[in-house]
Write an enzyme that holds these catalytic residues in place. Structure first.
Site, PDB file in Angstrom:
ATOM      1  CB  THR A 348      -0.986  -0.024   1.180  1.00 28.98           C
ATOM      2  OG1 THR A 348      -2.083  -0.866   0.827  1.00 28.98           O
ATOM      3  CG2 THR A 348      -1.510   1.354   1.505  1.00 28.98           C
ATOM      4  CB  CYS A 364       7.792  -2.899   8.016  1.00 24.25           C
ATOM      5  SG  CYS A 364       6.372  -3.769   7.367  1.00 24.25           S
ATOM      6  CG  ASN A 576       6.597  -6.215  10.709  1.00 25.49           C
ATOM      7  OD1 ASN A 576       6.647  -7.396  11.059  1.00 25.49           O
ATOM      8  ND2 ASN A 576       5.866  -5.821   9.683  1.00 25.49           N
ATOM      9  CG  LEU A 577       1.521  -3.157  12.549  1.00 28.73           C
ATOM     10  CD1 LEU A 577       1.103  -2.749  13.939  1.00 28.73           C
ATOM     11  CD2 LEU A 577       1.033  -2.149  11.536  1.00 28.73           C
ATOM     12  CB  CYS A 578       2.110  -7.435  10.037  1.00 27.01           C
ATOM     13  SG  CYS A 578       1.402  -5.833   9.698  1.00 27.01           S
ATOM     14  CB  THR A 579       4.401 -11.016  13.641  1.00 26.35           C
ATOM     15  OG1 THR A 579       3.499 -11.783  12.867  1.00 26.35           O
ATOM     16  CG2 THR A 579       3.650 -10.280  14.742  1.00 26.35           C
ATOM     17  CD  GLU A 580       5.135  -8.482   7.660  1.00 27.95           C
ATOM     18  OE1 GLU A 580       4.988  -7.507   6.909  1.00 27.95           O
ATOM     19  OE2 GLU A 580       4.582  -8.563   8.764  1.00 27.95           O
ATOM     20  CB  ALA A 769      -5.212  -6.323   5.162  1.00 27.58           C
TER      21      ALA A 769
END
Length: 965
Positions: A348, A364, A576-580, A769
């Site tokens: 995005t 990220c 990070n925010l989304c754990t990847e 998402a």
């Protein structure tokens, strides 16, 4: 507004007057109009809905029964449901036909369980319809006029019908242009604006979505017609865009530059060549959700008017990514082709900002917070600057001293980490990514930190609000030693990092040795500030808080570090925010990662024997181009903080992921809960990683290796799958991972040794998402959420139907209104619909029907190949302490680096009555998502326990990872 009411309308009734609440609300709906049957347009008055409902109760219960307090409350609640259902379809105002309102009243009565009243209302409507037909009281359709730019012109029904027919082109087997046209005309009135005409057509097509998923494409095409009119200033048929794009595109670039949106450098491209490369036919592949999302959030606009069409959007992004290439046009066309064909999609932030004056393209950012007041507030300031242009943040707060630690400068005691995290939380709310999306940050803390127990409670809804962070995500950063103590029922000691600062940077055996040394200091009395606790008790509290609040997430420090290619130059202190993302951070480096995802569905092929498999040739081509795009971001990207720029330039990490995994399984006729799915997860990820690492070494040959390559695992000939053995050695057991391989890794290993790597890290599976919505495939590695549900996001509400399932059921003659009603009743699940063959029920099992071990096993096979990590949601129906314990221990033993949300069903949604009355349309009032929707539309999604209890997939709070994807 004239509503048909019950036969008792002549009875006097004290409830027939407009309720005060409805009276107060009337003024709020001035933007809504009602079309009567004679074509007249009147104002929308919710109070009249209350009157109609009251008279329906009068017909059944009589005056005394209808006057009861229960009925009064029920009428008020039903009125609100009806109004909400009508308004949320058109949140900015519009027109609604009288029949639609009556449909909603009927539906509300059925859902409320008032079946006698609903029956009376239905019969009365039918009787009145028959009377109108017999008496010819239904007036002839008047000649309608449309209004445009203040002028009244005769409405041309043939023109409108031609547009709808064109929208159904190629989909005639599944979608009826005639149905859409009739529904559109029904909602028109004399003097209607031309914008309203096409809005009506869009709503008419959208209302048919439950009949067939093809209507989503039809709706998107009708929406596209309105977008073209807005952008071009006139109606242009899709067929004409083959030539129209060529004249429009250079004008778009000029207008964007003049409007202060686009980088002036774009004007120096050969715009005629790029315009000629635009493929107008690709405009037709969008789903309604995908195109509406692009329109609302991605297309450039000037003062609210869009200036960007879909193919121009993809080319603008491609130009932004090719701006520093030697052969810019060639590369831009190459990039455009994989974006616009949906083979690959950038994240995005890249789609938002590529080619603009603010080229913040990275997704990220990972930071480590220094243990000083200056360092803490520098970190908070950096969060704000990085979040401004759509960055997702992961903060490592482990170095900050614990509560009651000594402060040398003031000779006082520290308040610990928690008060500062409240400031972090409020900063995320205040800096909402340029007004486009909610700010998003995740805080990580290691399990030995003395503040860990209070950290676990940050998302609770009870307790001192000054020590709660309801808008911030949290994650546990768990060392292997803690897990071994849990497995062996040992004791665990909590410390303040001010007393043992080296634990923060140590991993594996080195961490264990240092930790045992500090425990010895506690035993000898040297170390005064500590706390001892059974490891199993702390583990249980972690899992309890995860179940109760959705946080903190479970992530594992040692696998992230021991398997990191960059362990020679630093430590991974958090994800990070989304754990990847698993990249090094320190006081001088903020880790940065650029994301994008390959669409697996676009890389499947049908073999001669009818089987489906990966198309390796196409996959290699796509990944080669995509890795180049991601690598370019590093040099083009705008960096709000120098520590981020220096780190990214030195290590050049990127994070390519995948999406459409569940769709691929459907196409291959493979259930998610199967060994075959685990094998496909293994083989598909092996191929993606192989070609990504190959592309990076090819880029290194062309552009040079990244500067910190020497002594990395890559340089030492240790590829990600080889590093599993390193983990096994450091952990001393507890590693049970399949290590089989199918591709020629030996030659790739030699090539890397010869040419190096362009990027320190290449692979990370982000949640996708939003970008999966854009291209219309299942998100990343997620199982099917439901086969029929309503997705809510910033663009509104969208009916989502599993088109693979619909096609299969249509072949069997099972797709009808009854099946739709059953799917609504059973929350999109086929499990209890016996007439569906068992094979299909297994193939289309939804997320909460798939045992979580299958999610873990698939993830473990992927993790074998991945040099970073993956956003792995755990879905669990009937969660229990035992099940949570087994699942997360299995994740650790299978070598997973991180997990993401735990999603569990609420008790109110776990089981439904087997009664078969009006319950088909009943709403579980225990669900926090309870509420009615569009006529005959859909039930809400099941309640989700924890931090996501009031949200659905696609909601900004549900998928904070929209900050990444």
């Amino acid at each position: 507004m004239q509503l048909s009411t019950s036969p008792a309308q002549t009875q006097a009734a004290p409830l027939a007057s407009k309720p005060a609440a409805a009276e107060a609300e009337t003024s709020s709906y001035s933007d809504y109009k009602v079309i009567r049957r004679n074509g007249a347009v009147v104002g929308f008055e919710p109070g009249k809905i209350s009157v109609a409902l009251t008279k329906a109760f009068l017909a059944v219960n009589g005056g005394q029964g209808a006057a009861s307090a229960r009925v009064r409350e029920l009428v008020e609640g039903l009125t609100k449901q009806v109004v909400h259902a009508l308004v949320r379809r058109q949140p900015t105002g519009g027109t609604v036909h009288i029949e639609d309102i009556q449909d909603q009243v009927e539906l509300a009565l059925m859902r409320s369980g008032e079946h006698d009243v609903a029956r009376a209302y239905v019969l009365y409507r039918e009787k009145r319809a028959q009377q109108r037909a017999l008496m010819h009281t239904e007036p002839n359709q008047p000649v309608l006029h449309a209004t445009e730019n203040g002028l009244r012109i005769p409405l041309d029904p043939q023109h409108l019908q031609a547009i709808i027919v064109a929208a159904c082109s190629g989909l005639e087997e599944f979608a009826s242009a005639e149905t859409i046209f009739k529904e559109t005309v029904k909602n028109l009135y004399d003097g209607v604006s031309t914008d309203e005409i096409f809005k009506s057509a869009i709503l008419a097509a959208r209302s048919q979505l439950e009949k067939d998923p093809a209507y989503s494409t039809v709706t998107a095409r009708l929406l596209l017609h309105t977008i073209r009119k807005e952008v071009l200033g006139e109606e242009v048929e899709q067929a004409a865009m083959a030539t129209h794009y060529a004249t429009y595109f250079p004008q778009f670039i000029a207008r964007g530059i003049e409007g202060g949106l686009l980088d002036p450098e774009l004007a120096s491209f050969d715009l005629a060549r790029l315009a000629a490369a635009l493929d107008h036919s690709r405009d037709l592949q969008f789903s309604y959700l995908g195109l509406q999302t692009l329109y609302d959030r991605y297309f450039l606009h000037i003062k609210g008017t869009r200036i960007e069409l879909p193919q121009a959007f993809f080319m603008r992004v491609a130009m932004g990514l090719a701006i520093e290439e030697a052969e810019r046009e060639t590369r831009a066309i190459e990039f455009y082709n994989i974006l616009s064909s949906f083979d690959f999609m950038s994240s995005t932030p890249t789609l938002f900002n590529a080619g603009t004056l603010h080229s913040q393209l990275s997704s990220c950012y990972l930071t480590t917070v220094d243990d000083s007041l200056e360092g803490i507030y520098d970190a908070i300031k950096e969060n704000a600057l990085l979040a401004k242009y759509a960055g997702g943040l992961g903060n490592d707060w482990t170095p900050v001293r614990a509560l009651r630690s000594h402060i040398k400068g003031t000779n006082g005691e520290s308040q610990g980490v928690v008060p500062f995290l409240k400031v972090v939380n409020d900063t995320a709310v205040a800096v909402n990514q340029g007004g486009k999306r909610k700010g998003a940050v995740c805080t990580y803390l290691e399990t030995w930190h003395l503040d860990i127990e209070e950290f676990l409670e940050l998302r609770k809804n009870t307790g001192d609000e000054r020590r709660r962070t309801h808008d911030m995500n949290t994650a546990n950063w768990i060392p292997d030693l803690f897990m071994k103590r849990v497995m062996e029922n040992g004791e665990w000691t909590l410390f303040s990092p001010s007393d043992c600062p080296d634990l923060h940077d140590k991993v594996g055996k080195a961490f264990e040795q240092a930790y045992l040394g500090y425990e010895a200091q506690v035993a000898s009395g040297e170390l005064k500030l500590f706390k001892k606790i059974p490891a199993i008790n702390l583990w249980r509290k972690m899992l309890s808080m995860l179940f109760e609040t959705g946080h903190p997430w479970i992530t594992f420090k040692d696998p992230c570090n021991i398997r990191s290619p960059q362990q020679h130059v630093g430590v991974v202190h958090s994800s990070n925010l989304c754990t990847e993302i698993t990249l090094n951070t320190n006081a001088t480096e903020i880790a940065v990662c650029n994301l994008g995802s390959v669409n697996l569905v676009a890389h499947l092929k049908t073999n001669d024997d009818g089987s489906v498999s990966l198309d390796h040739d196409k996959l290699r081509r796509t990944i080669g181009v995509a890795m180049r795009m991601l690598d370019n971001v590093i040099d083009i990207n705008y960096y709000a903080v120098d520590k981020a720029k220096n780190s990214n330039s030195r290590h050049r990490p990127v994070g390519m992921g995948i999406m459409g995994f569940q769709d691929a399984l459907h196409i291959m006729r493979t259930p998610y809960a199967s060994d075959a799915a685990v094998v496909f997860a293994d083989q598909s990820m092996e191929a993606v990683c192989y070609y990504a690492y190959l592309a990076s070494t090819e880029l290194a040959e062309e552009r040079g290796r990244y500067s910190s390559f020497e002594n990395s695992l890559w340089d030492r000939g240790i590829l990600p799958q080889d590093s599993i053995e390193l983990l096994r050695q450091e952990r001393g057991g507890y590693v049970e991972v399949d290590q089989s391989a199918a591709m020629d890794w030996s030659s790739l290993r030699e090539r890397i040794k010869q040419h190096g790597m362009r990027n320190s890290n290449c692979i990370a599976i982000a949640p996708t998402a939003t970008i999966s919505n854009i291209i219309g495939v299942s998100a990343c590695i997620e199982p099917t959420y439901q086969n029929l549900y309503v997705k809510s996001n910033l663009s509104g509400e969208f009916t989502i139907v599993n088109d693979y399932l619909v096609r299969d059921l249509k072949k069997l003659g099972l797709w009808d209104e009854v099946m739709v009603a059953d799917l609504k009743y059973f929350d999109g699940s086929l499990a209890k619909i016996d007439r569906v063959p068992a094979e299909l029920r297994k193939l289309y099992a939804t997320a909460f029907e798939v045992e979580p071990r299958w999610l873990v096993e698939c993830a473990a096979r992927r993790q074998k190949w991945i040099d970073q990590s993956q956003s792995l949601n755990i879905y669990m129906a009937g969660a229990s302490g035992k099940k949570l314990d087994e699942t997360y221990k299995l994740a650790w033993q299978r070598g997973l680096k991180t997990t993401y949300y735990l999603r569990t069903l609420g008790a109110t949604s776990a089981e439904k009555s087997t009664g078969r009355g009006g319950e088909l349309n009943a709403v579980s009032m225990g669900s926090s998502n309870a509420g009615s929707s569009a006529a005959g539309s859909h039930l809400p999604e099941p309640e989700i326990v924890g931090a996501v209890c009031t949200m659905k997939p696609g909601d900004p709070g549900f998928e904070e990872c929209e900050a990444c994807q």
